[in-house]
Motif scaffolding. Structure first.
Motif, PDB file in Angstrom:
ATOM      1  N   ASP A 337       0.906  -1.427   0.142  1.00  0.00           N
ATOM      2  CA  ASP A 337      -0.063   0.216  -0.254  1.00  0.00           C
ATOM      3  C   ASP A 337       0.665   1.164  -0.410  1.00  0.00           C
ATOM      4  N   LYS A 338       1.008   1.962  -1.314  1.00  0.00           N
ATOM      5  CA  LYS A 338       2.006   2.792  -1.243  1.00  0.00           C
ATOM      6  C   LYS A 338       1.976   4.275  -0.450  1.00  0.00           C
ATOM      7  N   GLU A 339       0.308   4.445  -0.204  1.00  0.00           N
ATOM      8  CA  GLU A 339       0.211   5.247   0.392  1.00  0.00           C
ATOM      9  C   GLU A 339       0.916   5.490   1.719  1.00  0.00           C
ATOM     10  N   HIS A 340      -0.990   4.326   2.640  1.00  0.00           N
ATOM     11  CA  HIS A 340      -0.505   4.046   4.357  1.00  0.00           C
ATOM     12  C   HIS A 340       0.826   3.158   4.138  1.00  0.00           C
ATOM     13  N   SER A 360      -8.484  -4.673   2.622  1.00  0.00           N
ATOM     14  CA  SER A 360      -7.954  -3.481   2.128  1.00  0.00           C
ATOM     15  C   SER A 360      -6.997  -4.208   3.633  1.00  0.00           C
ATOM     16  N   MET A 361      -7.181  -4.470   4.853  1.00  0.00           N
ATOM     17  CA  MET A 361      -6.580  -4.307   5.739  1.00  0.00           C
ATOM     18  C   MET A 361      -5.646  -5.287   5.908  1.00  0.00           C
ATOM     19  N   LYS A 362      -4.727  -4.400   7.096  1.00  0.00           N
ATOM     20  CA  LYS A 362      -3.187  -5.354   7.188  1.00  0.00           C
ATOM     21  C   LYS A 362      -3.207  -6.137   8.285  1.00  0.00           C
ATOM     22  N   LEU A 363      -2.980  -7.431   7.765  1.00  0.00           N
ATOM     23  CA  LEU A 363      -3.169  -8.367   8.899  1.00  0.00           C
ATOM     24  C   LEU A 363      -1.676  -8.807   8.854  1.00  0.00           C
ATOM     25  N   TRP A 364      -1.244  -9.467  10.253  1.00  0.00           N
ATOM     26  CA  TRP A 364       0.121  -9.359  10.606  1.00  0.00           C
ATOM     27  C   TRP A 364       0.490 -10.832  10.105  1.00  0.00           C
ATOM     28  N   TRP A 365      -0.333 -11.900   9.223  1.00  0.00           N
ATOM     29  CA  TRP A 365       0.371 -12.635   8.504  1.00  0.00           C
ATOM     30  C   TRP A 365       1.412 -12.556   7.712  1.00  0.00           C
ATOM     31  N   PRO A 366       1.204 -11.566   6.924  1.00  0.00           N
ATOM     32  CA  PRO A 366       1.851 -11.283   5.406  1.00  0.00           C
ATOM     33  C   PRO A 366       2.996 -10.758   5.537  1.00  0.00           C
ATOM     34  N   HIS A 367       2.629  -9.898   6.954  1.00  0.00           N
ATOM     35  CA  HIS A 367       4.267  -9.432   6.883  1.00  0.00           C
ATOM     36  C   HIS A 367       5.590 -10.437   7.714  1.00  0.00           C
ATOM     37  N   CYS A 368       4.939 -11.032   8.126  1.00  0.00           N
ATOM     38  CA  CYS A 368       5.645 -12.558   8.858  1.00  0.00           C
ATOM     39  C   CYS A 368       6.501 -13.696   7.280  1.00  0.00           C
ATOM     40  N   GLU A 369       5.563 -13.359   6.549  1.00  0.00           N
ATOM     41  CA  GLU A 369       6.315 -14.144   5.316  1.00  0.00           C
ATOM     42  C   GLU A 369       6.895 -13.371   4.139  1.00  0.00           C
ATOM     43  N   ALA A 370       6.655 -11.961   4.389  1.00  0.00           N
ATOM     44  CA  ALA A 370       7.365 -11.119   3.425  1.00  0.00           C
ATOM     45  C   ALA A 370       8.811 -10.538   4.252  1.00  0.00           C
ATOM     46  N   THR A 397       6.312  -4.060  10.080  1.00  0.00           N
ATOM     47  CA  THR A 397       5.625  -4.579  10.502  1.00  0.00           C
ATOM     48  C   THR A 397       5.640  -4.674  12.293  1.00  0.00           C
ATOM     49  N   PHE A 398       7.063  -3.826  12.810  1.00  0.00           N
ATOM     50  CA  PHE A 398       7.684  -3.418  14.299  1.00  0.00           C
ATOM     51  C   PHE A 398       6.709  -2.732  15.156  1.00  0.00           C
ATOM     52  N   SER A 399       6.545  -1.039  14.019  1.00  0.00           N
ATOM     53  CA  SER A 399       5.853  -0.125  14.105  1.00  0.00           C
ATOM     54  C   SER A 399       4.684  -0.433  14.899  1.00  0.00           C
ATOM     55  N   HIS A 400       3.795  -1.273  13.799  1.00  0.00           N
ATOM     56  CA  HIS A 400       2.189  -1.127  13.088  1.00  0.00           C
ATOM     57  C   HIS A 400       1.944  -2.881  14.549  1.00  0.00           C
ATOM     58  N   PHE A 401       2.775  -3.625  14.437  1.00  0.00           N
ATOM     59  CA  PHE A 401       1.802  -5.211  15.065  1.00  0.00           C
ATOM     60  C   PHE A 401       2.628  -4.811  16.726  1.00  0.00           C
ATOM     61  N   GLN A 416      -5.087   1.914   7.088  1.00  0.00           N
ATOM     62  CA  GLN A 416      -3.948   3.499   7.569  1.00  0.00           C
ATOM     63  C   GLN A 416      -3.286   3.086   9.017  1.00  0.00           C
ATOM     64  N   GLY A 417      -3.264   0.954   9.358  1.00  0.00           N
ATOM     65  CA  GLY A 417      -2.656   1.071  10.167  1.00  0.00           C
ATOM     66  C   GLY A 417      -3.056   0.920  11.771  1.00  0.00           C
ATOM     67  N   LYS A 418      -4.698   1.380  12.042  1.00  0.00           N
ATOM     68  CA  LYS A 418      -4.897   1.249  13.835  1.00  0.00           C
ATOM     69  C   LYS A 418      -5.101   0.142  13.896  1.00  0.00           C
ATOM     70  N   VAL A 419      -4.896  -0.046  14.591  1.00  0.00           N
ATOM     71  CA  VAL A 419      -5.853  -1.553  15.338  1.00  0.00           C
ATOM     72  C   VAL A 419      -6.678  -2.056  15.689  1.00  0.00           C
ATOM     73  N   THR A 420      -7.333  -2.500  15.491  1.00  0.00           N
ATOM     74  CA  THR A 420      -9.125  -2.842  14.585  1.00  0.00           C
ATOM     75  C   THR A 420      -9.662  -3.969  15.556  1.00  0.00           C
ATOM     76  N   LEU A 421      -8.736  -5.329  15.397  1.00  0.00           N
ATOM     77  CA  LEU A 421      -9.233  -6.307  16.399  1.00  0.00           C
ATOM     78  C   LEU A 421      -8.108  -6.593  17.152  1.00  0.00           C
ATOM     79  N   ASP A 422      -7.948  -6.382  18.802  1.00  0.00           N
ATOM     80  CA  ASP A 422      -7.158  -5.697  19.844  1.00  0.00           C
ATOM     81  C   ASP A 422      -6.530  -7.462  20.253  1.00  0.00           C
ATOM     82  N   PHE A 423      -6.730  -8.462  20.261  1.00  0.00           N
ATOM     83  CA  PHE A 423      -6.834  -9.929  21.001  1.00  0.00           C
ATOM     84  C   PHE A 423      -5.296 -10.202  20.370  1.00  0.00           C
TER      85      PHE A 423
END
Lengths: 454, 454
Positions: A337-340, A360-370, A397-401, A416-423
């Motif tokens: 996502d070039k904007e966010h 359009s959500m950002k999930l943790w696991w694609p970032h782990c795999e990347a 990843t480290f600044s958001h997750f 936009q990078g805001k935590v929306t499910l906090d578990f």
């Protein structure tokens, strides 16, 4: 990049892995019924006692892998936890009277009663991973044989006859190859063959070769519709093979602007190009509609490092190149996502809006795999641009997750990078993607730094 | 509120309904194979040709209802479209050799081949709605009989034996009552009994009574955990029944702050209070875990106007009061997003984060149901606060969902109110909630204004 920077990455991976292991050891163990709680709130509180079989199997596997291959985790309490999870799975995961002695539940009650069953193979796959890795640690031959028998059943369901999975045959059914299936089987082949030899291993190698072929079918020479090129970055069209232009991506890869061509136009402009599609027909053809156009960048990246690893083990240089140049490069160009910042969850290759509400959500696991993919690719190619990719994903990843306050990682952010499910743990988030990523990155950084030091 | 304001609302509903009907007439009709496309992009472009049976049935029903009860839609092209959809459904919806002659597919290919089947009753419910309403318009007695036979099968699946739906019986299964099931059946009862009498109608009335009882089981005297009260607005605790304090909500309903009580504390503070839970046990008891704590404000509001309508038809004043004071009031107090406006999609009654990834999104249909509910409640009680509620929902809805540029409504917004899926029709969004809302609101406003004028 300086050695100091790589050392700082390694230090960060190591510290984070210790914290994540602590979190799950502290909160997830069910000392009464065995197995693991996986619905764990942001501060460690259990908010649901259900036990998801995928996540039970993954946690057993991860504990064993840490115990077996990292000295600081070779501790009795890790082994005991893995054994408890393994015993719970062996006792409760399989469903009696389900038509097959190997069909597993998707979800169990705290005390092991089956609650839900999926008509797929994934519970069973993680069962195999858990049993084989636990057998490696304990030396239990029965358990290893059980993993092998389950694997035979899986291969039968996938390659011979899926009817035992319980899906009704419908008149509109066309055989579909979802990337998850050969990816998962390839992962099991790597698990079951590691440091082993003999007839059984030869059999798995054949399966592995089949999986690779299936995965490669998802790499499509795609006809991009000009009408959809207005959505930048979604559809990648190039006139040369991707690998040859990799280090000048924004010169050639950017969306090609063609103005406002009539939407009703049906003649497609043909262009050489590439895409990784999540589902194709069993002959590798594109499927119609949304299903055929779906892209899942995280999955493509995970497939990328599976293929790279397989290519390295088998000395297949072409496969290594495809893994890096296609399966790691395309998802970044289309999915970042070039904007966010961050990787989008789903995309439509023709630029339509995906129908998945979470696209359009950002999930943790694609970032782990990347992170695993780019670091592994860098360690073998030494191409600095791959380390830049790693750094870019790392920073996001480290600044958001990562949760500095209570440990472990959040899993679900808005675009936009805001935590929306906090578990920290949920029905699909357990002790797996985060620790596997940290573990593998630490190992890879060890190997890079050891080579540089000698 | 002034008559002028009500007239402006009516004008807006009327204009919007015309535009929405135009949109679907223009883009959704499949003149080649019959039936309707429902995957329609923001500007009318078909992005997938699959035909979802829920949405086929709903569109047939809606066209017929408009044709039959609104003079300006009593036009041959509306009737023809409805008949085409009805013929497509009759020819293709039911699955041969599925164990029951009544089981319908969930999704069909463009030319009517079954592609997916759900193990629930909803495709069949919308089939009944379509057939009965089409029979009312065409006078086709066979079709009406078919709707009645399918209804008998539905009641059998729900009240006697669900095994024909294809879900395997598992050891951890507990009989669950999902609010959707009695709501849907109640809706069918109202459809099948409207302006009819006789033995068949008496039979349905008994079913209707059973549905109302089932729905009321979802209204729980809930024990609020003090540990979760820090999340404002999520858990409603009051010391009096809700209805008596309805018009001073923020004085008594606000979250009760009690500071940082130990999270591990297991003794709950008991308080009188209420909640509408989405799923309860078949005896109306709370279920454990996330499933038992789930709230769906849009569903509760829809149930609210179903119950109010049923209470009015049957002269049941207590039910009317419960419908308004509980099923319409509680979802607003718990579900309205005080920061960004709009109704949240899912909530956990104890303030945990729901596990549904879309929990914080704003979907079009809960807003449609809220508009109907508050306007219907106002028209019968004349309580100004209910009209204020309507206005508040109206302002949010028309400024966020309605697309002035291309017509029809967007369906999916972020919590902050930004369009995040931009199609007008999709696998779950067809020609139903929006036109039904506009149609019903126009009718209710007609009746309010007619009474005021006389």
């Amino acid at each position: 990049m300086s050695v100091e920077k790589l050392q700082r990455y390694r230090e960060q991976m190591r510290t984070e892995l210790d914290k994540v292991v602590d979190f799950w050891q502290k909160y997830s163990h069910d000392t009464q019924y065995g197995g693991f709680f996986t619905c764990i709130g942001k501060d460690g509180k259990i908010y649901d006692e259900l036990k998801y079989v995928w996540l039970q199997g993954r946690q057993v596997w991860m504990y064993c892998r840490l115990y077996r291959t990292m000295e600081r985790f070779n501790k009795p309490e890790i082994l005991e936890a893995a054994k408890s999870g393994g015993a719970f799975l062996r006792r409760f995961a399989r469903i009696p009277n389900s038509g097959s002695p190997w069909k597993c539940a998707f979800c169990l009650t705290r005390d092991g009663k089956a609650l839900k069953v999926q008509r797929t193979i994934f519970s069973e796959c993680f069962y195999v991973m858990a049993m084989d890795e636990l057998a490696r640690v304990t030396g239990d031959k029965d358990m290893q044989a059980e993993a092998a028998q389950m694997m035979d059943q899986l291969v039968h369901w996938v390659r011979v006859d899926p009817s035992g999975l319980g899906k009704p045959q419908l008149s509109g059914d066309t055989p579909v190859c979802s990337m998850a299936v050969p990816m998962m089987l390839l992962c099991l082949v790597q698990q079951l063959t590691e440091a082993r030899s003999g007839e059984e291993v030869d059999k798995y190698r054949e399966v592995g070769g089949w999986c690779v072929k299936q995965i490669l079918q998802h790499l499509q020479v795609k006809n991009c519709r000009p009408t959809n090129m207005k959505q930048p970055g979604v559809c990648v069209c190039v006139s040369e093979p991707v690998w040859s232009v990799r280090w000048k991506p924004f010169a050639l890869f950017g969306a090609i602007s063609i103005g406002s061509i009539e939407l009703s136009m049906t003649v497609f402009v043909q262009r050489g190009g590439t895409a990784i599609l999540e589902s194709v027909s069993s002959e590798g053809k594109e499927l119609p509609g949304c299903e055929g156009r779906l892209q899942n960048p995280g999955h493509a990246l995970e497939a990328g490092w599976f293929l790279l690893q397989y290519g390295l083990e088998n000395g297949d240089q072409e496969l290594q190149r495809t893994a890096v140049d296609k399966f790691m490069e395309i998802p970044f160009l289309t999915g970042w996502d070039k904007e966010h910042g961050g990787l989008l969850y789903f995309l439509d290759v023709d630029g339509y809006c995906p129908t998945q509400l979470e696209w359009s959500m950002k999930l943790w696991w694609p970032h782990c795999e990347a992170l695993i993919a780019y670091l592994m690719a860098y360690s073998h190619t030494k191409e600095p641009a791959l380390l830049d990719r790693f750094s870019q994903v790392y920073d996001y990843t480290f600044s958001h997750f990562s949760d500095a306050e209570n440990g472990e990682w959040f899993g679900y952010l808005t675009q936009q990078g805001k935590v929306t499910l906090d578990f920290k743990g949920g029905p699909f988030k357990g002790f797996f993607h985060v620790p596997r990523c940290l573990y593998m990155c630490e190992k890879i950084l060890d190997s890079i730094l050891n080579k540089q030091e000698t």
